[in-house]
Design an enzyme around this catalytic site. Structure first.
Site, PDB file in Angstrom:
ATOM      1  N   ASP A   1     -35.882   8.746  -3.288  1.00 18.58           N
ATOM      2  CA  ASP A   1     -35.002   9.060  -2.165  1.00 18.58           C
ATOM      3  C   ASP A   1     -34.924  10.578  -1.967  1.00 18.58           C
ATOM      4  O   ASP A   1     -34.881  11.076  -0.838  1.00 18.58           O
ATOM      5  CB  ASP A   1     -33.570   8.560  -2.429  1.00 18.58           C
TER       6      ASP A   1
ATOM      7  N   GLU B   1     -39.902  -3.275  -1.809  1.00 15.40           N
ATOM      8  CA  GLU B   1     -39.692  -3.923  -3.113  1.00 15.40           C
ATOM      9  C   GLU B   1     -39.720  -5.437  -3.048  1.00 15.40           C
ATOM     10  O   GLU B   1     -39.480  -6.106  -4.044  1.00 15.40           O
ATOM     11  CB  GLU B   1     -38.373  -3.434  -3.722  1.00 15.40           C
TER      12      GLU B   1
ATOM     13  N   LYS C   1     -38.578  -5.777   2.610  1.00 12.75           N
ATOM     14  CA  LYS C   1     -37.238  -5.258   2.368  1.00 12.75           C
ATOM     15  C   LYS C   1     -36.993  -3.994   3.178  1.00 12.75           C
ATOM     16  O   LYS C   1     -35.938  -3.788   3.754  1.00 12.75           O
ATOM     17  CB  LYS C   1     -37.100  -4.945   0.872  1.00 12.75           C
ATOM     18  N   GLN C   2     -38.004  -3.114   3.186  1.00  9.67           N
ATOM     19  CA  GLN C   2     -37.807  -1.801   3.807  1.00  9.67           C
ATOM     20  C   GLN C   2     -39.143  -1.253   4.268  1.00  9.67           C
ATOM     21  O   GLN C   2     -40.186  -1.618   3.737  1.00  9.67           O
ATOM     22  CB  GLN C   2     -37.195  -0.865   2.781  1.00  9.67           C
TER      23      GLN C   2
END
Ligand code: BGC
Length: 787
Positions: free
Chosen positions: A367, A493, A597-598
């Site tokens: 991040d 993920e 997920k992302q």
């Protein structure tokens, strides 16, 4: 007027202030996180002065952690044996009040008024309370709290009480409390920290006339921490001040009798310091010295310094958004929290929650490099450089880890506080090797933004060389000569241990290429790291031959080898309460189906746009939109950027709002564990890269501005290679202004421009007409745009 409310968004919408006009007892966790103050070294959650009621009491020091065992039902080679957890250190925020024998506690008596406000320009949290004790004594309370951005070890509180109708005897107890009792947490969510009971062992306690100092060590990790406080008391003539200390408590007590209209004001100065190496007297003296400096500066001095630090910051960093007041506020809150997380972290990690809560155990992930540093490199470059110097400082640990894994170079930890791998779930941990390329890319972007070649040579080169070596050993040339990276996990993920994850391969390619370029630029420094021409050639070869899977029949890039052949997730039969899926369905099922997920491939398009043709970008975006469920808060901002680039401006706006409002509106329901720093940082990128169309490398910076229908104007600023720039976009035109620094060149929608003293204004192109895209059933972002 009732002063406690039980539902709804707790905050008002104002341009520069986050105000909670009425106490929301049910949103305590959220308000503690949003009102958290930090300078990157000290973090104080927005707990009430008197400490209770609370959701999570939180006082944190960057990188002060405790070790804890990581038990496995079935262990395996290379699994980390112990984890690291951020701990709640000595609480110095506490100021208790007794009014004629009655403790001030909002849950009793009558609360006539309760307002808290975080002023983003002042960097101060204020609180105004009017309370009538059960015995009928009315008092008014005004407190102000700051964590100094200029004096790194210092926080301060100004606490003022006034009695209203009748005289009263007041006792103010200002405290330092170690090993505070914490609420039990066991909600089955792996993203919540493991609370540790009594992590601090007392070493020394001292009290002075109006203050105290406590020194402790963490029980297992053996880190030494000192907290000290001092007070100034302003009140009527007869005031008694005493102080005492025991192992875990320091207390200064101020007693006085006030008549109606009279006030008692106590200014509390707090200093924190910790060290893994320094002796007890050294750490003790360090905080006493910091305290002496703070007292010398005085409360007004600290307030003035804070303001001038922030004036300077906002002069570049401010984002103006016309047409959506809520988003305007959220963009500033987001920028403020990113600054707080990194400002004075100074060669320590920047956590996924900053220092605002104990979520994710206080760990740092990718991040930092992928989301926060692009922002800090343009707004607070020293903080970005320091974060990368921290990575450099943990290189020996990363090299050891690589060796343990049988790899060359350095393998940085997926999650950590101090530098050791702390992920116990390797498919979504160590296997996410992309973090190494993310670090390399943060170096590249930092050097592009600042032009800091000394940094490139002294810090960047070493990080690049060791990460390039990792890729070279992790991947291999196959029989067709292509360079493959197999068995790794990309950003998404919900897909793990795959071959040739496109994001990983594209970022590794850049890592290898840039490492060779930088090594060639600084041959002597590179030679000292053992780099020779042959090694550089092998990096270039691997980069050139990097395999990027492509599905010819669909005309899209599969996220990884074979991904587009997997069965699609049954979105239509997945009810809303099943999300986030990671808490409700087995990983086994997630891994073998198309559900994301992302942003993963979409993030690759954001970070490597030059690799994709506009048609590929549009097709890929549409394909992945339909299967991305955004169970990670890291996703919306990336989707905002690529939605804007592919002409879906209103959708980009919806995603921007989701990223920006995640904490102010507690959209994920877990703001109580801390602020989502990556989403805050992503908010800036969604505005600047998304709607501003900003792209840059060391040779130049370009913009391709566009506005969604709901907004009439966006203005943002950034630092660029020693200059300060401001870009203002309206429906008709874009204005580029060089606020300071030497003349420069830039591009506006591919048109080259020269920028010097006078602003340059260019017309905006008409918006593109595009086919709408769809999200999985029930997972579209909340529609905010009109129509
Ligand atoms: C995300 C990761 C992220 C972590 C910390 C996870 O839910 O999937 O990408 O690094 O949260 O924010």
């Amino acid at each position: 007027m009732t002063a406690a409310a039980d539902s709804g968004r707790p905050f008002t919408v104002e341009p520069w202030i986050v105000r909670e006009p009425v106490l929301h007892l049910d949103a305590m966790g959220q308000t503690e996180s949003v009102f958290a103050l930090s300078n990157g070294h000290i973090g104080l959650r927005g707990n009430l002065d008197e400490g209770e009621p609370h959701a999570i009491p939180g006082t944190y020091l960057n990188s002060l952690y405790e070790r804890r065992p990581l038990p496995y039902a079935e262990g395996g080679y290379g699994y980390p044996e112990s984890g690291q957890t951020i701990i709640n250190v000595t609480n110095g925020k506490l100021i208790r009040l007794l009014v004629d024998d009655e403790p001030f506690d909002l849950r009793y008596g009558e609360l006539r008024r309760h307002e808290r406000a975080l002023d983003l320009q002042a960097g101060i949290l204020t609180r105004d309370v009017e309370w009538v004790s059960p015995a009928g004594r009315a008092v008014r309370l005004h407190s102000e709290r700051l964590v100094s951005l200029t004096q790194r070890a210092i926080a301060a509180i100004s606490y003022e009480v006034e009695v209203l109708d009748e005289p009263a005897l007041l006792v103010v107890q200002s405290e330092l409390v170690a090993n505070e009792q914490l609420p039990a947490v066991d909600d089955g969510d792996p993203r919540v920290e493991a609370a540790l009971a009594e992590p601090l062992v007392a070493e020394q306690h001292r009290s002075g006339e109006a203050g105290a100092t406590l020194v402790h060590q963490t029980r297992v990790s053996g880190l030494r921490l000192a907290a000290a406080m001092d007070h100034e008391v302003h009140g009527p003539e007869r005031v008694k001040v005493t102080s005492e200390a025991t192992e875990d408590i320091g207390r200064t007590t101020v007693i006085t009798r006030l008549k109606p209209g009279e006030k008692l004001r106590v200014v509390k100065y707090l200093a924190y310091g910790w060290s893994a190496r320094r002796s007890l007297p050294a750490v003790h003296d360090q905080v006493r010295a910091a305290l002496a400096a703070a007292r010398f500066t005085g409360w007004d001095g600290l307030v003035a310094e804070q303001r001038s630090f922030l004036d300077d910051f906002w002069a570049t960093a401010d984002i103006e958004i016309d047409g959506d007041a809520e988003l305007q506020q959220a963009a500033r809150v987001a920028t403020f929290h990113v600054l707080q997380a990194g400002a004075r972290a100074e060669r320590r990690a920047i956590g996924a929650k900053g220092l605002t809560g104990n979520g994710y155990d206080g760990h740092t992930f990718w991040d930092t490099e992928t989301f926060c540093l692009p922002v800090l490199s343009h707004l607070a470059p020293d903080a970005a450089a320091d974060a990368l110097r921290w990575r450099q400082s943990i290189l020996p640990l990363a090299m050891e880890r690589a060796q343990q894994l049988g790899l060359a170079g350095a393998a940085f930890p997926w999650r950590t506080i101090r530098g050791q791998e702390c992920s116990g779930y390797w498919p979504a941990g160590t296997a996410a090797f992309h973090i190494n390329a993310d670090i390399a890319d943060a170096v590249r972007r930092h050097v592009a933004a600042t032009g800091d070649t000394a940094f490139e040579c002294e810090v960047g080169l070493e990080l690049l060389v060791h990460t390039a070596r990792l890729w070279r050993s992790l991947g291999h040339h196959d029989s067709a000569g292509e360079f493959r990276i197999d068995g790794v996990t990309g950003p998404d993920e919900y897909t793990a241990i795959v071959d040739n994850n496109a994001y990983t391969n594209l970022m590794a390619q850049l890592n290898l290429r840039y490492a060779a370029e930088v090594a060639a630029r600084y041959p002597r420094a590179a030679a000292r790291l053992g780099v020779n021409a042959e090694e550089m050639a092998s990096w270039r070869d691997a980069a050139r031959a990097m395999r990027i899977p492509y599905d010819e029949s669909l005309g899209v890039h599969p996220q990884a080898e074979g991904f587009t052949d997997h069965q699609r997730w049954d979105f239509e039969n997945t009810p809303p309460e099943k999300y986030p899926l990671l808490l409700n369905v087995p990983y086994f099922d997630l891994y073998r189906k198309q559900v994301i997920k992302q942003a993963d491939l979409v993030l690759a398009m954001q970070l490597r746009p030059e690799v994709f043709s506009p048609e590929q970008m549009a097709r890929n975006f549409a394909y992945y939109e339909a299967i991305t469920v955004r169970d990670s808060s890291l996703s919306a901002a990336t989707q905002a950027v690529v939605a804007a680039w592919t002409g879906h401006l209103d959708l980009a706006y919806d995603y921007l709002a989701e990223a920006a409002l995640i904490d102010l509106n507690d959209l994920a329901g877990n703001t109580g564990n801390g602020i989502h720093i990556a989403s805050m940082a992503g908010t800036w990128s969604a505005v600047v890269s998304g709607f501003g169309g900003m792209r840059s490398d060391r040779d130049g910076i370009s913009f391709a501005p566009q506005l969604p229908s709901a907004l009439s104007r966006i203005s943002f600023g950034l630092k660029w290679q020693g200059r300060q720039l401001r870009v203002t976009i309206t429906k008709d035109e874009a204005e580029y202004r060089l606020v300071s620094g030497p003349p420069m060149r830039l591009r506006h929608h591919d048109e080259p421009l020269a920028l010097a003293d006078d602003p340059v204004i260019r017309p905006m192109p008409p918006p593109a007409v595009v086919e709408p895209v769809e999200q999985p059933y029930g997972r579209a972002p909340r529609q905010r745009h009109p129509g």
